[in-house]
Design a protein around this motif. Structure first.
Motif, PDB file in Angstrom:
ATOM      1  N   SER A   9     -35.557  30.839  -4.834  1.00 44.77           N
ATOM      2  CA  SER A   9     -35.313  29.744  -3.890  1.00 44.77           C
ATOM      3  C   SER A   9     -34.445  30.233  -2.728  1.00 44.77           C
ATOM      4  O   SER A   9     -34.725  29.939  -1.567  1.00 44.77           O
ATOM      5  CB  SER A   9     -34.619  28.570  -4.592  1.00 44.77           C
ATOM      6  OG  SER A   9     -35.482  27.985  -5.544  1.00 44.77           O
ATOM      7  N   LEU A  12     -36.453  32.533  -0.301  1.00 36.55           N
ATOM      8  CA  LEU A  12     -37.331  31.752   0.565  1.00 36.55           C
ATOM      9  C   LEU A  12     -36.527  31.034   1.652  1.00 36.55           C
ATOM     10  O   LEU A  12     -36.929  30.987   2.812  1.00 36.55           O
ATOM     11  CB  LEU A  12     -38.155  30.751  -0.249  1.00 36.55           C
ATOM     12  CG  LEU A  12     -39.259  31.360  -1.113  1.00 36.55           C
ATOM     13  CD1 LEU A  12     -39.771  30.351  -2.123  1.00 36.55           C
ATOM     14  CD2 LEU A  12     -40.396  31.894  -0.249  1.00 36.55           C
ATOM     15  N   GLU A  17     -37.637  29.270   5.285  1.00 34.76           N
ATOM     16  CA  GLU A  17     -38.331  28.096   4.733  1.00 34.76           C
ATOM     17  C   GLU A  17     -37.328  26.942   4.577  1.00 34.76           C
ATOM     18  O   GLU A  17     -36.174  27.156   4.230  1.00 34.76           O
ATOM     19  CB  GLU A  17     -38.934  28.413   3.364  1.00 34.76           C
ATOM     20  CG  GLU A  17     -39.951  29.541   3.366  1.00 34.76           C
ATOM     21  CD  GLU A  17     -41.274  29.205   4.027  1.00 34.76           C
ATOM     22  OE1 GLU A  17     -41.520  28.019   4.310  1.00 34.76           O
ATOM     23  OE2 GLU A  17     -42.056  30.134   4.268  1.00 34.76           O
ATOM     24  N   SER A  18     -37.788  25.726   4.811  1.00 36.59           N
ATOM     25  CA  SER A  18     -36.927  24.557   4.611  1.00 36.59           C
ATOM     26  C   SER A  18     -36.870  24.230   3.111  1.00 36.59           C
ATOM     27  O   SER A  18     -37.716  24.685   2.334  1.00 36.59           O
ATOM     28  CB  SER A  18     -37.468  23.353   5.377  1.00 36.59           C
ATOM     29  OG  SER A  18     -38.639  22.873   4.745  1.00 36.59           O
ATOM     30  N   ASP A  20     -37.644  21.426   1.760  1.00 42.37           N
ATOM     31  CA  ASP A  20     -38.897  20.735   1.428  1.00 42.37           C
ATOM     32  C   ASP A  20     -40.050  21.724   1.240  1.00 42.37           C
ATOM     33  O   ASP A  20     -40.854  21.588   0.317  1.00 42.37           O
ATOM     34  CB  ASP A  20     -39.276  19.723   2.515  1.00 42.37           C
ATOM     35  CG  ASP A  20     -38.366  18.503   2.529  1.00 42.37           C
ATOM     36  OD1 ASP A  20     -37.659  18.266   1.529  1.00 42.37           O
ATOM     37  OD2 ASP A  20     -38.359  17.787   3.543  1.00 42.37           O
ATOM     38  N   GLN A  21     -40.128  22.714   2.123  1.00 38.55           N
ATOM     39  CA  GLN A  21     -41.194  23.720   2.023  1.00 38.55           C
ATOM     40  C   GLN A  21     -41.061  24.540   0.738  1.00 38.55           C
ATOM     41  O   GLN A  21     -42.057  24.820   0.076  1.00 38.55           O
ATOM     42  CB  GLN A  21     -41.151  24.666   3.234  1.00 38.55           C
ATOM     43  CG  GLN A  21     -41.577  24.013   4.530  1.00 38.55           C
ATOM     44  CD  GLN A  21     -41.232  24.852   5.750  1.00 38.55           C
ATOM     45  OE1 GLN A  21     -40.209  25.543   5.789  1.00 38.55           O
ATOM     46  NE2 GLN A  21     -42.092  24.813   6.753  1.00 38.55           N
ATOM     47  N   ILE A  22     -39.836  24.902   0.400  1.00 37.10           N
ATOM     48  CA  ILE A  22     -39.607  25.689  -0.820  1.00 37.10           C
ATOM     49  C   ILE A  22     -40.032  24.884  -2.044  1.00 37.10           C
ATOM     50  O   ILE A  22     -40.695  25.398  -2.946  1.00 37.10           O
ATOM     51  CB  ILE A  22     -38.127  26.118  -0.947  1.00 37.10           C
ATOM     52  CG1 ILE A  22     -37.739  27.048   0.219  1.00 37.10           C
ATOM     53  CG2 ILE A  22     -37.877  26.829  -2.284  1.00 37.10           C
ATOM     54  CD1 ILE A  22     -36.251  27.269   0.376  1.00 37.10           C
ATOM     55  N   GLU A  24     -42.247  22.558  -2.208  1.00 32.23           N
ATOM     56  CA  GLU A  24     -43.706  22.496  -2.247  1.00 32.23           C
ATOM     57  C   GLU A  24     -44.299  23.838  -2.695  1.00 32.23           C
ATOM     58  O   GLU A  24     -45.170  23.878  -3.565  1.00 32.23           O
ATOM     59  CB  GLU A  24     -44.229  22.115  -0.857  1.00 32.23           C
ATOM     60  CG  GLU A  24     -45.665  21.663  -0.879  1.00 32.23           C
ATOM     61  CD  GLU A  24     -46.115  21.131   0.472  1.00 32.23           C
ATOM     62  OE1 GLU A  24     -47.213  21.517   0.904  1.00 32.23           O
ATOM     63  OE2 GLU A  24     -45.359  20.332   1.071  1.00 32.23           O
ATOM     64  N   LEU A  25     -43.812  24.919  -2.120  1.00 32.80           N
ATOM     65  CA  LEU A  25     -44.313  26.253  -2.473  1.00 32.80           C
ATOM     66  C   LEU A  25     -44.122  26.581  -3.952  1.00 32.80           C
ATOM     67  O   LEU A  25     -44.984  27.177  -4.586  1.00 32.80           O
ATOM     68  CB  LEU A  25     -43.577  27.341  -1.667  1.00 32.80           C
ATOM     69  CG  LEU A  25     -43.982  27.520  -0.216  1.00 32.80           C
ATOM     70  CD1 LEU A  25     -42.966  28.401   0.505  1.00 32.80           C
ATOM     71  CD2 LEU A  25     -45.375  28.130  -0.118  1.00 32.80           C
ATOM     72  N   ARG A  26     -42.979  26.165  -4.479  1.00 33.08           N
ATOM     73  CA  ARG A  26     -42.626  26.513  -5.855  1.00 33.08           C
ATOM     74  C   ARG A  26     -43.018  25.427  -6.850  1.00 33.08           C
ATOM     75  O   ARG A  26     -42.782  25.572  -8.049  1.00 33.08           O
ATOM     76  CB  ARG A  26     -41.127  26.805  -5.948  1.00 33.08           C
ATOM     77  CG  ARG A  26     -40.728  27.947  -4.983  1.00 33.08           C
ATOM     78  CD  ARG A  26     -39.466  28.630  -5.360  1.00 33.08           C
ATOM     79  NE  ARG A  26     -39.597  29.158  -6.706  1.00 33.08           N
ATOM     80  CZ  ARG A  26     -38.603  29.185  -7.587  1.00 33.08           C
ATOM     81  NH1 ARG A  26     -37.422  28.734  -7.275  1.00 33.08           N
ATOM     82  NH2 ARG A  26     -38.794  29.675  -8.789  1.00 33.08           N
ATOM     83  N   ASN A  27     -43.555  24.322  -6.357  1.00 37.40           N
ATOM     84  CA  ASN A  27     -43.929  23.210  -7.217  1.00 37.40           C
ATOM     85  C   ASN A  27     -42.726  22.704  -8.027  1.00 37.40           C
ATOM     86  O   ASN A  27     -42.809  22.474  -9.230  1.00 37.40           O
ATOM     87  CB  ASN A  27     -45.091  23.614  -8.134  1.00 37.40           C
ATOM     88  CG  ASN A  27     -45.823  22.404  -8.665  1.00 37.40           C
ATOM     89  OD1 ASN A  27     -45.824  21.356  -8.037  1.00 37.40           O
ATOM     90  ND2 ASN A  27     -46.418  22.536  -9.832  1.00 37.40           N
ATOM     91  N   VAL A  30     -37.324  18.644  -4.725  1.00 34.45           N
ATOM     92  CA  VAL A  30     -36.358  18.943  -3.672  1.00 34.45           C
ATOM     93  C   VAL A  30     -34.956  19.043  -4.283  1.00 34.45           C
ATOM     94  O   VAL A  30     -34.189  19.946  -3.937  1.00 34.45           O
ATOM     95  CB  VAL A  30     -36.421  17.856  -2.562  1.00 34.45           C
ATOM     96  CG1 VAL A  30     -35.225  17.944  -1.631  1.00 34.45           C
ATOM     97  CG2 VAL A  30     -37.724  17.981  -1.786  1.00 34.45           C
TER      98      VAL A  30
END
Length: 103
Positions: A9, A12, A17-18, A20-22, A24-27, A30
């Protein structure tokens, strides 16, 4: 204790990466990503300025002092909608770091 998932985390985040993006990327949620980053703020290896708008720090600090300062919900309730759980979590981590270095 540092873990691989926290490190991922952080990597990233440092790559731009924001939160929120992290998530989403990592499933992951937040709040999980925020707790990963708060760990590094508390360790002093990620600066508070990188993770939140520090102009909110003073107000959050006062709210922590006026509630018992241990649980997120009473602090969030005290502050209202202008503040997120993530910001409160980051502020609490930063204050813990400050206490640990001022001994």
């Amino acid at each position: 204790r540092d873990t691989d998932t926290r490190q991922k985390s952080r990597e990233l985040f440092q790559m731009g990466e924001s939160i929120d993006q992290i998530a989403e990327l990592r499933n992951l949620s937040v709040s999980t990503i925020e707790s990963h980053l708060a760990f590094y703020v508390q360790q002093g290896t990620l600066s508070i300025e990188e993770v939140m708008d520090t102009s909110k720090m003073e107000t959050i600090q006062k709210a922590i002092a006026q509630t018992d300062g241990k649980a997120l919900s009473p602090i969030k309730e005290f502050l209202g909608d202008g503040y997120s759980y993530g910001e409160i979590r980051m502020a609490m981590a930063y204050l813990a770091y400050e206490r640990s270095t001022s001994v």
